[in-house]
Enzyme design. Structure first.
Site, PDB file in Angstrom:
ATOM      1  N   ARG A   1      -0.677 -12.830 -28.263  1.00 13.58           N
ATOM      2  CA  ARG A   1      -1.377 -13.453 -29.399  1.00 13.58           C
ATOM      3  C   ARG A   1      -2.217 -14.650 -28.946  1.00 13.58           C
ATOM      4  O   ARG A   1      -3.328 -14.861 -29.425  1.00 13.58           O
ATOM      5  CB  ARG A   1      -0.374 -13.902 -30.458  1.00 13.58           C
ATOM      6  CG  ARG A   1       0.121 -12.728 -31.292  1.00 13.58           C
ATOM      7  CD  ARG A   1       1.095 -13.176 -32.349  1.00 13.58           C
ATOM      8  NE  ARG A   1       0.501 -14.040 -33.350  1.00 13.58           N
ATOM      9  CZ  ARG A   1       1.192 -14.879 -34.119  1.00 13.58           C
ATOM     10  NH1 ARG A   1       2.491 -14.981 -33.988  1.00 13.58           N
ATOM     11  NH2 ARG A   1       0.588 -15.614 -35.014  1.00 13.58           N
TER      12      ARG A   1
ATOM     13  N   GLN B   1      -0.914 -22.312 -43.142  1.00 16.57           N
ATOM     14  CA  GLN B   1       0.245 -21.576 -42.613  1.00 16.57           C
ATOM     15  C   GLN B   1      -0.108 -20.997 -41.247  1.00 16.57           C
ATOM     16  O   GLN B   1       0.742 -20.417 -40.582  1.00 16.57           O
ATOM     17  CB  GLN B   1       0.620 -20.433 -43.568  1.00 16.57           C
ATOM     18  CG  GLN B   1       1.017 -20.916 -44.946  1.00 16.57           C
ATOM     19  CD  GLN B   1       1.006 -19.765 -45.941  1.00 16.57           C
ATOM     20  OE1 GLN B   1       1.974 -19.039 -46.079  1.00 16.57           O
ATOM     21  NE2 GLN B   1      -0.100 -19.584 -46.634  1.00 16.57           N
ATOM     22  N   ASN B   2      -1.360 -21.115 -40.852  1.00 15.64           N
ATOM     23  CA  ASN B   2      -1.800 -20.496 -39.607  1.00 15.64           C
ATOM     24  C   ASN B   2      -1.403 -21.350 -38.404  1.00 15.64           C
ATOM     25  O   ASN B   2      -1.389 -22.577 -38.479  1.00 15.64           O
ATOM     26  CB  ASN B   2      -3.318 -20.287 -39.622  1.00 15.64           C
ATOM     27  CG  ASN B   2      -3.727 -19.342 -40.735  1.00 15.64           C
ATOM     28  OD1 ASN B   2      -2.881 -18.662 -41.299  1.00 15.64           O
ATOM     29  ND2 ASN B   2      -5.006 -19.301 -41.057  1.00 15.64           N
TER      30      ASN B   2
ATOM     31  N   ASP C   1      -3.046 -20.744 -35.455  1.00 11.87           N
ATOM     32  CA  ASP C   1      -4.093 -20.398 -34.484  1.00 11.87           C
ATOM     33  C   ASP C   1      -4.991 -21.559 -34.050  1.00 11.87           C
ATOM     34  O   ASP C   1      -5.757 -21.421 -33.094  1.00 11.87           O
ATOM     35  CB  ASP C   1      -4.948 -19.226 -35.011  1.00 11.87           C
ATOM     36  CG  ASP C   1      -5.622 -19.517 -36.358  1.00 11.87           C
ATOM     37  OD1 ASP C   1      -5.962 -20.682 -36.634  1.00 11.87           O
ATOM     38  OD2 ASP C   1      -5.824 -18.546 -37.123  1.00 11.87           O
TER      39      ASP C   1
ATOM     40  N   HIS D   1       3.557 -24.190 -40.452  1.00  7.06           N
ATOM     41  CA  HIS D   1       4.301 -23.239 -39.614  1.00  7.06           C
ATOM     42  C   HIS D   1       4.144 -23.532 -38.123  1.00  7.06           C
ATOM     43  O   HIS D   1       4.424 -22.670 -37.289  1.00  7.06           O
ATOM     44  CB  HIS D   1       3.878 -21.796 -39.925  1.00  7.06           C
ATOM     45  CG  HIS D   1       4.331 -21.329 -41.279  1.00  7.06           C
ATOM     46  ND1 HIS D   1       3.844 -20.203 -41.898  1.00  7.06           N
ATOM     47  CD2 HIS D   1       5.254 -21.854 -42.137  1.00  7.06           C
ATOM     48  CE1 HIS D   1       4.438 -20.059 -43.074  1.00  7.06           C
ATOM     49  NE2 HIS D   1       5.279 -21.048 -43.246  1.00  7.06           N
TER      50      HIS D   1
ATOM     51  N   CYS E   1      16.288 -30.091 -25.003  1.00  6.50           N
ATOM     52  CA  CYS E   1      15.988 -31.523 -25.135  1.00  6.50           C
ATOM     53  C   CYS E   1      14.844 -31.733 -26.132  1.00  6.50           C
ATOM     54  O   CYS E   1      14.435 -30.801 -26.820  1.00  6.50           O
ATOM     55  CB  CYS E   1      15.689 -32.144 -23.762  1.00  6.50           C
ATOM     56  SG  CYS E   1      14.066 -31.742 -23.083  1.00  6.50           S
TER      57      CYS E   1
HETATM   58  P1  OAD Z   1      -0.493 -12.376 -44.942  1.00  3.88           P
HETATM   59  O1  OAD Z   1      -0.851 -11.427 -43.862  1.00  3.88           O
HETATM   60  O2  OAD Z   1       0.809 -12.213 -45.620  1.00  3.88           O
HETATM   61  O3  OAD Z   1      -1.604 -12.325 -46.068  1.00  3.88           O
HETATM   62  C1  OAD Z   1      -2.973 -12.381 -45.741  1.00  3.88           C
HETATM   63  C2  OAD Z   1      -3.747 -12.406 -47.023  1.00  3.88           C
HETATM   64  O4  OAD Z   1      -5.115 -12.553 -46.689  1.00  3.88           O
HETATM   65  C3  OAD Z   1      -3.625 -11.142 -47.878  1.00  3.88           C
HETATM   66  O5  OAD Z   1      -3.401 -11.484 -49.229  1.00  3.88           O
HETATM   67  C4  OAD Z   1      -5.001 -10.453 -47.727  1.00  3.88           C
HETATM   68  O6  OAD Z   1      -5.397  -9.811 -48.909  1.00  3.88           O
HETATM   69  C5  OAD Z   1      -5.891 -11.652 -47.446  1.00  3.88           C
HETATM   70  N1  OAD Z   1      -7.095 -11.351 -46.668  1.00  3.88           N
HETATM   71  C6  OAD Z   1      -7.307 -10.393 -45.737  1.00  3.88           C
HETATM   72  N2  OAD Z   1      -8.529 -10.502 -45.215  1.00  3.88           N
HETATM   73  C7  OAD Z   1      -9.121 -11.562 -45.830  1.00  3.88           C
HETATM   74  C8  OAD Z   1     -10.379 -12.195 -45.705  1.00  3.88           C
HETATM   75  N3  OAD Z   1     -11.298 -11.779 -44.829  1.00  3.88           N
HETATM   76  N4  OAD Z   1     -10.637 -13.260 -46.497  1.00  3.88           N
HETATM   77  C9  OAD Z   1      -9.701 -13.719 -47.375  1.00  3.88           C
HETATM   78  N5  OAD Z   1      -8.493 -13.164 -47.530  1.00  3.88           N
HETATM   79  C10 OAD Z   1      -8.199 -12.100 -46.760  1.00  3.88           C
HETATM   80  O7  OAD Z   1      -0.677 -13.841 -44.324  1.00  3.88           O
HETATM   81  P2  OAD Z   1      -0.070 -15.221 -44.842  1.00  3.88           P
HETATM   82  O8  OAD Z   1      -0.082 -15.292 -46.319  1.00  3.88           O
HETATM   83  O9  OAD Z   1      -0.733 -16.292 -44.080  1.00  3.88           O
HETATM   84  O10 OAD Z   1       4.637 -16.945 -41.066  1.00  3.88           O
HETATM   85  O11 OAD Z   1       1.420 -15.096 -44.333  1.00  3.88           O
HETATM   86  C11 OAD Z   1       2.284 -16.169 -44.494  1.00  3.88           C
HETATM   87  C12 OAD Z   1       3.197 -16.263 -43.329  1.00  3.88           C
HETATM   88  O12 OAD Z   1       3.839 -15.015 -43.100  1.00  3.88           O
HETATM   89  C13 OAD Z   1       2.512 -16.552 -42.012  1.00  3.88           C
HETATM   90  O13 OAD Z   1       2.240 -17.927 -41.807  1.00  3.88           O
HETATM   91  C14 OAD Z   1       3.508 -16.066 -41.041  1.00  3.88           C
HETATM   92  C15 OAD Z   1       3.821 -14.741 -41.678  1.00  3.88           C
HETATM   93  O14 OAD Z   1       4.988 -14.157 -41.285  1.00  3.88           O
HETATM   94  C16 OAD Z   1       5.261 -17.294 -39.957  1.00  3.88           C
HETATM   95  O15 OAD Z   1       4.909 -16.910 -38.867  1.00  3.88           O
HETATM   96  C17 OAD Z   1       6.415 -18.209 -40.189  1.00  3.88           C
END
Ligand code: OAD
Length: 240
Positions: free
Chosen positions: A66, A97-98, A100, A115, A126
């Site tokens: 990644r 939440q990203n 990156d 996150h 440590c």
């Molecule tokens: P998700 O993958 O759950 O959701 C991504 C969202 O982005 C979806 O609702 C899609 O419809 C939308 N989407 C896709 N392409 C898009 C675009 N070009 N523009 C706008 N929206 C778009 O990702 P997160 O909600 O970020 O946690 O997930 C939350 C957490 O779950 C992450 O931070 C991660 C994951 O497991 C950890 O790693 C702790």
């Protein structure tokens, strides 16, 4: 779109909550979309404390992959617009939440990474924290105590950092607009943040091509991709 522009222009304390969708147009796969990582990979084997205990090499192999992928991606118009709105004083906090780092790469300064970050590591024993090594071979070890290092990210089943959460709640209490971009609204506690703004009398603007559990509480839903929608909003809000 006009209602979103009006809310943004009238806001005194706008915050943004971003998820994987904001980086999708930069080439980074989401977690739950059609290209979603959790559709191809088993989260319980890769992103939990148990997974790391059972097979740290596998977890590091996945994170190295990644990190390599992210290193080839650049911020898109959504990241860039959010950075420019912060610079103009329009956006007070960017809660993401990203992991990156693309918001910082776009120039955002007040980024609250709930996150964690894939660009940082921490020691499993440590208190050492530091940048992720450029070359990862096997399992990286702590330069101070030689124990295993782990990515400085939040895994499933782990609590969020309390001081980070305090900073988030501080902003949510003052927020009159919460811009929610590219999150499925399925992971807690981040999924609750827009509800808090709404409950306290603020407005929620959602940008997402798909409906989510946050759509029903949103005052405005902009059904589109983040980069193109934010580019259009930027033209209308700033006239640039
Ligand atoms: P998700 O993958 O759950 O959701 C991504 C969202 O982005 C979806 O609702 C899609 O419809 C939308 N989407 C896709 N392409 C898009 C675009 N070009 N523009 C706008 N929206 C778009 O990702 P997160 O909600 O970020 O946690 O997930 C939350 C957490 O779950 C992450 O931070 C991660 C994951 O497991 C950890 O790693 C702790």
């Amino acid at each position: 779109m006009e209602e979103a522009v009006r809310l943004i222009k009238d806001s005194q304390h706008m915050v943004a909550l971003t998820g994987a969708g904001v980086s999708q147009e930069s080439g980074i796969p989401t977690f739950r979309g059609t290209d979603g990582l959790w559709r191809q990979y088993d989260v319980s084997r890769l992103a939990t404390p148990d997974a790391f205990e059972t097979n740290p090499s596998l977890v590091w192999e996945w994170y190295s992959w990644r990190i390599g992928l992210i290193s080839e991606c650049r911020p898109n118009r959504a990241h860039i617009t959010l950075a420019s709105w912060e610079h103009r004083g329009l956006l007070k906090a960017l809660i993401t939440q990203n992991v990156d780092g693309l918001h910082q790469a776009a120039g955002s300064k007040n980024v609250i990474e709930v996150h964690g970050s894939i660009h940082h590591v921490r020691c499993t024993v440590c208190r050492y924290r530091g940048p992720t090594p450029v070359q990862i071979e096997g399992i990286p070890v702590c330069p101070e105590c030689r124990a295993y290092l782990r990515p400085d990210v939040v895994w499933f089943g782990e609590a969020l950092d309390q001081s980070i959460l305090q900073s988030v709640y501080h902003h949510l209490q003052s927020a009159d607009v919460c811009l929610v971009i590219g999150t499925s609204g399925l992971v807690q506690p981040a999924a609750t943040f827009p509800f808090i703004v709404k409950f306290l009398g603020g407005h929620v603007i959602e940008i997402n091509p798909d409906r989510t559990p946050l759509t029903d509480i949103s005052d405005v839903r902009l059904a589109g991709k983040a980069a193109e929608t934010m580019a259009r909003l930027d033209e209308l809000v700033t006239g640039t």
